[in-house]
Enzyme design. Structure first.
Site, PDB file in Angstrom:
ATOM      1  N   GLY A 317     -32.308  -8.283  -0.749  1.00 25.68           N
ATOM      2  CA  GLY A 317     -32.732  -8.517   0.500  1.00 25.68           C
ATOM      3  C   GLY A 317     -32.669  -7.235   1.454  1.00 25.68           C
ATOM      4  CB  SER A 318     -32.368  -7.286   5.380  1.00 19.47           C
ATOM      5  OG  SER A 318     -33.336  -8.379   5.337  1.00 19.47           O
ATOM      6  CB  THR A 319     -28.410  -4.623   2.070  1.00 18.83           C
ATOM      7  OG1 THR A 319     -28.577  -5.160   0.858  1.00 18.83           O
ATOM      8  CG2 THR A 319     -27.361  -5.785   2.715  1.00 18.83           C
TER       9      THR A 319
END
Length: 600
Positions: A317-319
């Site tokens: 995801g956003s990492t």
């Protein structure tokens, strides 16, 4: 000798019979001649027998004698000690005993003394908690010469059994592996089987290195197996090697306790944490929940024994957004000041939107507020193969050089044709899978200003040379945005550490199921500290929390804060959020400083 006595008696009897006839003188002469003749024959026979035994049968007799008293004993195979980086023992061997019965000697002992054999068996089984019925059955089988009653017996109990002096019952030395830190290091160190061979973790990976090569010693023993004399070494052995890990047990203790607590209060199915010293590539801590106690085989179960930090994959995801941002800047497809429309939009009938409303923003704001829309628009400008290649340079899609047993490579898509929705979602970490260790490695590259260093689970004496995989100026710009995520009102404020400048990125991704995505989430926080001189990279993954909160900042951020704070204290990193008078800056002062930095 009996045969000589019988022969002599026969001669005397013959002489007496000879006295029955003839004159006295003739009898006397005949008697004397026969006596000396027979004596000569007897002595000749005796001399011949002795010569035969001394010269022709000596080797056979010596061999038979040696079979009764000489033994070639193999030394006990030892196993090296495993230490943490500061010399604390994480695994070592302790002396134990094995109780063995020599069936024939045991039976003869009881028959000769007319003792109750079954009563002895029952007493041994009660002492050793063995199965009486099974032991009796094994002793009755003619083919069983030696029967093991129990292994890993406490030395004091074994000495008591030995003191009973039951013929046929022997106590042999053996070793048992002991793990003082129990479940904290179970997934890294692993364990051995009852024979002392590594079957999990580093015990398995470095099994040959840790094991000694046993030597052989020649000894004289009596009928009860007691050593009378050591005759010397027949074969030299090789000493066991010790293993010094990069793990810091002080951090490992804090990390496991903190991770377990937050996994349980969030009712998560599992959780993982990896902490790396980016300057050396050393893994300082790696823990998973749930775990098991390698000292207690009852707690062992495959789902507990899995080192999830290296075996389990998930969509990050956003990492992944900071990595894609670095790649985009390096390819020149955007600049730091370009403003993007971040309102929801559709790609091939699927809507892309943000969890936080945001009408527009530059790259700094897109990362700070974790805008899926902004990153999707950037990704759609790029060749997806460039993104995949860039992620590979950070360590995604391949095993690390540690070569952990069962380590997963994750998955990066390699396609000839890409749909627009696949390109868009690649920008915010969907459509790929990674391990927590790979994410930690990627963030250690950011902490090193774009230099990738080989990871190590063993303590290194000198920091290895690294390879530059991203431009320093691009990474430094992204690092500023990561600090704003934590301390500038972004999505990771719960990862803040009083007195220190830290940065990081939250990640909240749905769990993929057959045919799409389910209702569960994976919450992640990946961060770096201290931002004034980046050194440590820490990743926390909370898998499928069911207590109401599921965002990465909420479930994983507090774990990062507690563990990283302890890390900075233990490594004597001085606080950097200080006023001129030495006092810590308040949150309001820190916000003001960040706002001033942003304006300039």
């Amino acid at each position: 000798m009996l045969w000589f006595k019988n022969a002599f008696s026969a001669v005397i009897g013959f002489l007496r019979r000879a006295d029955a006839g003839g004159t006295q003188n003739e009898v006397s002469k005949r008697r004397i001649m026969l006596f000396w003749g027979m004596l000569f024959l007897l002595l000749a026979a005796l001399f011949g027998r002795i010569s035969w035994l001394m010269f022709w049968s000596a080797g056979d007799l010596v061999s038979k004698s040696n079979d009764r008293i000489l033994r070639t004993a193999t030394e006990l195979q030892e196993r090296g000690v495993i230490y943490d980086r500061n010399g604390e023992m994480l695994a070592h061997s302790v002396p134990m005993r094995a109780v063995v019965i020599h069936a024939k000697s045991f039976h003869d002992y009881h028959e000769n003394r007319k003792l109750d054999k079954e009563a002895t068996i029952k007493e041994l089984c009660e002492l050793l908690r063995a199965d009486c019925q099974s032991l009796s059955k094994k002793l009755r089988e003619p083919r069983n010469r030696h029967v093991t009653v129990a292994r890993q017996v406490d030395p004091q109990l074994a000495d008591y059994i030995k003191s009973l002096k039951i013929d046929g019952v022997y106590v042999n030395p053996e070793l048992r592996r002991y793990y003082p830190t129990a479940e904290r290091n179970a997934h890294i160190i692993g364990m051995t089987n009852i024979d002392g061979a590594g079957i999990e973790g580093l015990e398995r990976q470095y099994n040959d290195y840790l094991l000694s090569s046993p030597g052989k010693v020649r000894r004289i023993k009596d009928s009860r197996g007691n050593v009378i004399e050591n005759l010397g070494v027949v074969k030299e052995g090789k000493e066991a090697n010790d293993l010094v890990l990069s793990i810091d047990e002080r951090l490992q203790s804090v990390a496991y306790k903190t991770l377990k607590y937050h996994a349980e209060i969030n009712k998560a199915t599992s959780a993982s944490l990896v902490l790396i010293d980016a300057w050396t590539g050393e893994i300082l801590s790696m823990v998973n929940y749930p775990s098991y106690n390698p000292n207690s085989r009852e707690s062992y179960a495959p789902y507990r024994a899995r080192n999830r930090a290296v075996t389990d994959t998930y969509e990050p995801g956003s990492t992944t957004k900071p990595l894609v941002a670095v790649i985009a800047l390096g390819k020149g497809v955007t600049t730091w000041n370009e403003v993007f429309d971040t309102l929801p939009f559709q790609v091939q009938g699927k809507q892309i939107k943000d969890s936080h409303y945001m009408a527009s923003g530059n790259l700094f704001e897109i990362l700070k507020y974790s805008s899926n829309v902004g990153m999707a628009r950037i990704a759609l400008r790029m060749d997806p193969r460039d993104i995949v290649k860039g992620l590979e340079s950070f360590g995604y899609g391949s095993r690390t050089n540690i070569e952990f047993s069962g380590e997963n490579t994750g998955r990066l898509p390699h396609r000839k044709r890409w749909s627009n929705i696949e390109k868009a979602t690649l920008g915010y970490g969907y459509g790929i899978t990674v391990t927590p260790l790979q994410v930690a490695q990627a963030y250690s590259v950011l902490a090193n200003h774009g230099i990738k260093k080989p990871l190590s689970i063993l303590k290194v004496d000198k920091a290895p040379e690294g390879v530059r995989v991203a431009r320093e100026k691009d990474v430094d710009l992204v690092l500023k945005s990561l600090e704003a995520v934590v301390e500038g009102g972004g999505t990771g404020t719960q990862a803040m550490i009083t007195g220190y400048r830290v940065g990081g990125k939250t990640g909240t991704a749905k769990v993929a199921v057959a045919g799409g995505y389910g209702n569960d989430y994976v919450g992640t926080f990946a961060g770096i500290a201290p931002m004034s001189n980046p050194r440590f990279a820490l990743v926390v993954v909370i898998n499928e929390p069911h207590a109401g909160k599921f965002y990465g900042g909420a479930v994983a951020g507090p774990v990062f804060s507690d563990v990283m704070k302890r890390c900075l204290e233990l490594y004597n990193i001085p606080p950097d959020d200080l006023n001129p008078d030495g006092t810590l800056k308040t949150p309001a002062q820190k916000k003001k400083d960040i706002a001033n930095k942003k304006r300039h």
